[in-house]
Design a protein around this motif. Structure first.
Motif, PDB file in Angstrom:
ATOM      1  N   ALA A 241     -10.015  -7.124 -33.494  1.00 16.14           N
ATOM      2  CA  ALA A 241     -10.946  -8.204 -33.532  1.00 16.14           C
ATOM      3  C   ALA A 241     -11.434  -9.076 -32.476  1.00 16.14           C
ATOM      4  O   ALA A 241     -10.941  -8.465 -31.234  1.00 16.14           O
ATOM      5  CB  ALA A 241     -10.038  -8.693 -34.423  1.00 16.14           C
ATOM      6  N   ALA A 242     -12.226 -10.335 -32.780  1.00 22.01           N
ATOM      7  CA  ALA A 242     -12.809 -10.294 -32.038  1.00 22.01           C
ATOM      8  C   ALA A 242     -11.633 -10.749 -30.775  1.00 22.01           C
ATOM      9  O   ALA A 242     -11.871 -11.440 -29.044  1.00 22.01           O
ATOM     10  CB  ALA A 242     -13.582 -11.982 -32.223  1.00 22.01           C
ATOM     11  N   GLY A 243     -10.776 -11.524 -31.097  1.00 20.99           N
ATOM     12  CA  GLY A 243      -8.691 -12.029 -30.315  1.00 20.99           C
ATOM     13  C   GLY A 243      -8.667 -11.205 -28.975  1.00 20.99           C
ATOM     14  O   GLY A 243      -7.842 -11.810 -28.495  1.00 20.99           O
ATOM     15  N   ASP A 244      -8.819  -9.396 -29.547  1.00 26.94           N
ATOM     16  CA  ASP A 244      -8.454  -8.946 -29.302  1.00 26.94           C
ATOM     17  C   ASP A 244      -8.813  -8.990 -27.531  1.00 26.94           C
ATOM     18  O   ASP A 244      -8.441  -8.267 -26.717  1.00 26.94           O
ATOM     19  CB  ASP A 244      -8.416  -7.356 -29.991  1.00 26.94           C
ATOM     20  N   ALA A 245      -9.953  -9.545 -27.514  1.00 24.47           N
ATOM     21  CA  ALA A 245     -10.526  -9.455 -25.838  1.00 24.47           C
ATOM     22  C   ALA A 245     -10.082  -9.845 -25.445  1.00 24.47           C
ATOM     23  O   ALA A 245      -8.985 -10.806 -25.170  1.00 24.47           O
ATOM     24  CB  ALA A 245     -12.362  -9.925 -26.264  1.00 24.47           C
ATOM     25  N   GLY A 246     -10.497  -9.363 -23.868  1.00 27.74           N
ATOM     26  CA  GLY A 246      -9.359  -9.850 -23.079  1.00 27.74           C
ATOM     27  C   GLY A 246      -9.203  -9.420 -21.656  1.00 27.74           C
ATOM     28  O   GLY A 246      -9.512  -8.443 -21.700  1.00 27.74           O
ATOM     29  N   TYR A 247      -8.249  -9.711 -20.323  1.00 25.46           N
ATOM     30  CA  TYR A 247      -8.108  -8.797 -19.470  1.00 25.46           C
ATOM     31  C   TYR A 247      -6.526  -8.121 -19.853  1.00 25.46           C
ATOM     32  O   TYR A 247      -6.205  -8.962 -20.498  1.00 25.46           O
ATOM     33  CB  TYR A 247      -7.237  -8.989 -18.570  1.00 25.46           C
ATOM     34  N   TYR A 248      -6.172  -6.488 -19.416  1.00 26.46           N
ATOM     35  CA  TYR A 248      -4.970  -6.097 -20.296  1.00 26.46           C
ATOM     36  C   TYR A 248      -4.797  -5.546 -19.024  1.00 26.46           C
ATOM     37  O   TYR A 248      -5.717  -4.370 -17.596  1.00 26.46           O
ATOM     38  CB  TYR A 248      -5.896  -5.279 -20.859  1.00 26.46           C
ATOM     39  N   SER A 249      -3.619  -5.118 -18.223  1.00 24.72           N
ATOM     40  CA  SER A 249      -3.129  -4.421 -17.257  1.00 24.72           C
ATOM     41  C   SER A 249      -1.417  -3.935 -17.970  1.00 24.72           C
ATOM     42  O   SER A 249      -1.348  -4.922 -18.935  1.00 24.72           O
ATOM     43  CB  SER A 249      -2.649  -5.524 -16.249  1.00 24.72           C
ATOM     44  N   CYS A 250      -1.469  -2.462 -17.195  1.00 29.27           N
ATOM     45  CA  CYS A 250       0.236  -2.247 -17.702  1.00 29.27           C
ATOM     46  C   CYS A 250       1.129  -2.113 -16.241  1.00 29.27           C
ATOM     47  O   CYS A 250       0.554  -1.916 -14.998  1.00 29.27           O
ATOM     48  CB  CYS A 250      -0.164  -0.992 -18.749  1.00 29.27           C
ATOM     49  N   GLN A 251       2.353  -2.299 -16.050  1.00 28.68           N
ATOM     50  CA  GLN A 251       3.458  -1.725 -15.441  1.00 28.68           C
ATOM     51  C   GLN A 251       4.212  -0.448 -15.691  1.00 28.68           C
ATOM     52  O   GLN A 251       4.550  -0.551 -17.063  1.00 28.68           O
ATOM     53  CB  GLN A 251       4.718  -3.053 -14.871  1.00 28.68           C
ATOM     54  N   VAL A 252       3.481   0.925 -14.984  1.00 29.73           N
ATOM     55  CA  VAL A 252       4.680   1.355 -15.265  1.00 29.73           C
ATOM     56  C   VAL A 252       6.218   1.827 -14.046  1.00 29.73           C
ATOM     57  O   VAL A 252       5.940   1.620 -13.399  1.00 29.73           O
ATOM     58  CB  VAL A 252       4.055   3.005 -15.411  1.00 29.73           C
TER      59      VAL A 252
END
Length: 554
Positions: A241-252
């Motif tokens: 959805a449009a609301g899912d747009a954004g900056y994503y990062s992850c830590q392993v």
């Protein structure tokens, strides 16, 4: 005893060593024998000579020697009762390099991008000595030195390495060793920009994840805020959805430490929503109709305004405009001004928005009003000016009319006086005004008329905070109230960090500037001590200026 036969043997070939002594006594205890050999692969034979040509005895050892016999000692011993004497033979077995191994340094802890790694090739035994080395990564040759040095390790260096040690007799091959590069990276499938409703997957991977010797934990962040944590390396959007747009990062994370992936931007495209169409009639300084169309879409839409089916203005291609019309457009917004509006300008107005994904439209009917609202001296004044609003309508000769006043839709007052006065108008008095005339059995309301009050900037609100999660991110936010819009400038000492308009863009890759109406936001990534200090936000417009300061600590 004396020994004959070459001490230099070749692995796998049978060789003979002879041991002899000039003593022989058939009736005595004299004995001659070999010691230290492997009886399973060896054969021993004896010969005694007792004749006129000579006296002596000889023992012959025939054997097949392996590389493990290299440097091994054999003894030929002659004994007579309690007395003995021996001769030592040191075997020299020629063989290809054996027991070849790879050692990895560092041998423990996570190896990250940029680290230095060495792989050493060592043969347990080789005769003659090793004359050359070859390195292979995933079957591809990568080096010819005994030590393979990787300075500044990359994700691509992850893989299985083995070495070959060579001499004149052959090659020894080591078992493979896996170099694990612990580096997190996010990928998007099918792409980082997708159409709304598409099934989308974000994957956080370290090289060799599937064969990793221990369980990994994944922590996901969106726009710097914690999102979820667990063993799943994917983030699934069955219908994005449009609301899912954004900056994503992850830590392993594993037992040795953690690594945070560089953020990825997920962009969601979608067709225009239903446009918001606003119509209002302004009578100040001549009758004027304003048609405003605003829409939400990504990518931006092309807007068109029509009157009873005839296109009057677009935000894309040029449309021939008459002297009566004025057009202003910006991203997903189109404003049409109709000057000297009359009854002919009433009717149905429509707005259509289009982009590559679809289109949407909205319509509204404009009804002209008999009542007129006049603002003196002007509908746009400076703070402190004396302003009078006058409501002019059809008057009844029998009954005295009543005038009701409204601002932004809220009722202000009702009286028989057709004026609303502000002796010393303030910025807070600005708004959209409307009057209603009640005369006898008739009632009519004027068009809503905006009154704009120009005033200098109030005291700016300047705030700062440091965000630790997902990296050290410093944020400074400055906002102010003013009309017209103020130019905001953020300074540290004599240095201009950013401004809303009229100054050079910052060249630092760590600084990101976001400007909007009367607001300035500055993000400083990877904050260091040198970023500390007192920051000053200055706001200025045609009416005046104001400033505020804040101390930023790293």
């Amino acid at each position: 005893p004396s020994v004959t036969g070459s001490e230099e043997k070749t692995e796998g070939q049978r060789a003979t060593l002879e041991c002899s002594t000039p003593y022989a006594c058939p009736a005595g205890d004299t004995a001659l024998r070999w010691e230290g050999f492997n009886p399973r692969v060896s054969k021993v034979s004896w010969r005694v000579q007792l004749d006129t040509s000579g006296v002596g005895q000889q023992v012959t050892l025939t054997s097949s020697f392996s590389w493990r016999d290299h440097s091994k000692k054999l003894l030929c011993r002659v004994s007579d009762g309690s007395k003995s004497s021996s001769t030592e033979v040191v075997l020299r077995v020629r063989h290809a390099p054996k027991d070849t191994k790879v050692s990895l340094s560092p041998s423990s802890g996570n190896i990250g991008v940029g680290d230095t790694v060495t792989l050493s090739c060592q043969a347990g035994s080789s005769h003659p000595p090793v004359s050359g080395y070859r390195w292979y990564k995933d079957g591809v040759a990568v080096g010819t030195e005994r030590v393979l040095a990787l300075a500044g390790v990359r994700r691509e260096d992850h893989g299985r390495y083995h070495c070959e040690a060579q001499n004149a007799l052959g090659t020894g091959v080591s078992p493979p060793v896996t170099l694990r590069v612990f580096s997190a990276e996010i990928s998007a499938s099918p792409a980082a920009e997708v159409l709304e409703g598409t099934a989308t997957t974000l994957s956080c991977d370290v090289p060799g994840r599937e064969g990793h010797p221990e369980e990994l934990t994944y922590t996901w962040f969106k726009n710097g805020a914690w999102l979820k944590e667990g063993p799943a390396h994917t983030l699934l959007f069955p219908a994005v959805a449009a609301g899912d747009a954004g900056y994503y990062s992850c830590q392993v994370t594993n037992s040795q430490g953690s690594d945070t992936a560089q953020a990825i931007t997920l962009s969601v495209t979608y067709p225009p929503r239903i446009p918001t169409l606003t119509l209002f009639q302004e009578t100040q300084g001549g009758r004027q109709v304003i048609v405003l169309c605003v829409v939400d879409s990504h990518p931006p839409a092309t807007l068109a305004i029509d009157h009873d089916g005839t296109v009057l203005a677009t935000s894309g291609a040029e449309v021939a405009l008459g002297q009566q019309l004025g057009v202003t457009s910006s991203r997903n917004s189109l404003r049409l001004e109709i000057r000297d509006a009359g009854p002919r300008d009433g009717g149905k107005y429509g707005c259509t928005a289009r982009n590559v994904h679809g289109h949407a439209s909205a319509t509204k009917v404009l009804v002209t009003h008999a009542a007129t609202l006049l603002i003196q001296p002007s509908a746009e004044v400076t703070e402190g000016t004396a302003v009078t609003l006058t409501c002019v309508g059809t008057q009844d000769t029998v009954e005295k009319p009543l005038y009701a006043w409204y601002r932004n839709g809220w009722r202000l007052q009702e009286s028989s006086i057709p004026t609303l006065e502000f002796p010393n108008i303030r910025g807070d008095d600005a708004g959209t005004f409307q009057c209603r005339v009640q005369s006898g059995n008739s009632s009519d309301a004027s068009e809503a008329v905006p009154l704009r009050v120009l005033y200098p900037p109030r005291q700016p609100v300047l705030s700062s905070f440091l965000q630790i999660r997902g990296g050290r991110l410093g944020i400074l936010q400055c906002s102010v109230e003013s009309d017209p819009e103020s130019n905001l400038t953020l300074r540290r000492g004599d240095e201009v960090i950013a401004c809303t308009r009229g100054c050079p863009q910052t060249t630092s890759p760590r600084v990101r500037v976001t400007a909007s109406y009367n607001s300035l936001r500055v993000e400083i990534r990877d904050v260091v001590v040198e970023d500390e200090g007192t920051y000053l936000c200055q706001a200025g417009n045609s009416q005046g200026s104001a400033s505020a300061a804040v101390d930023f600590k790293a």
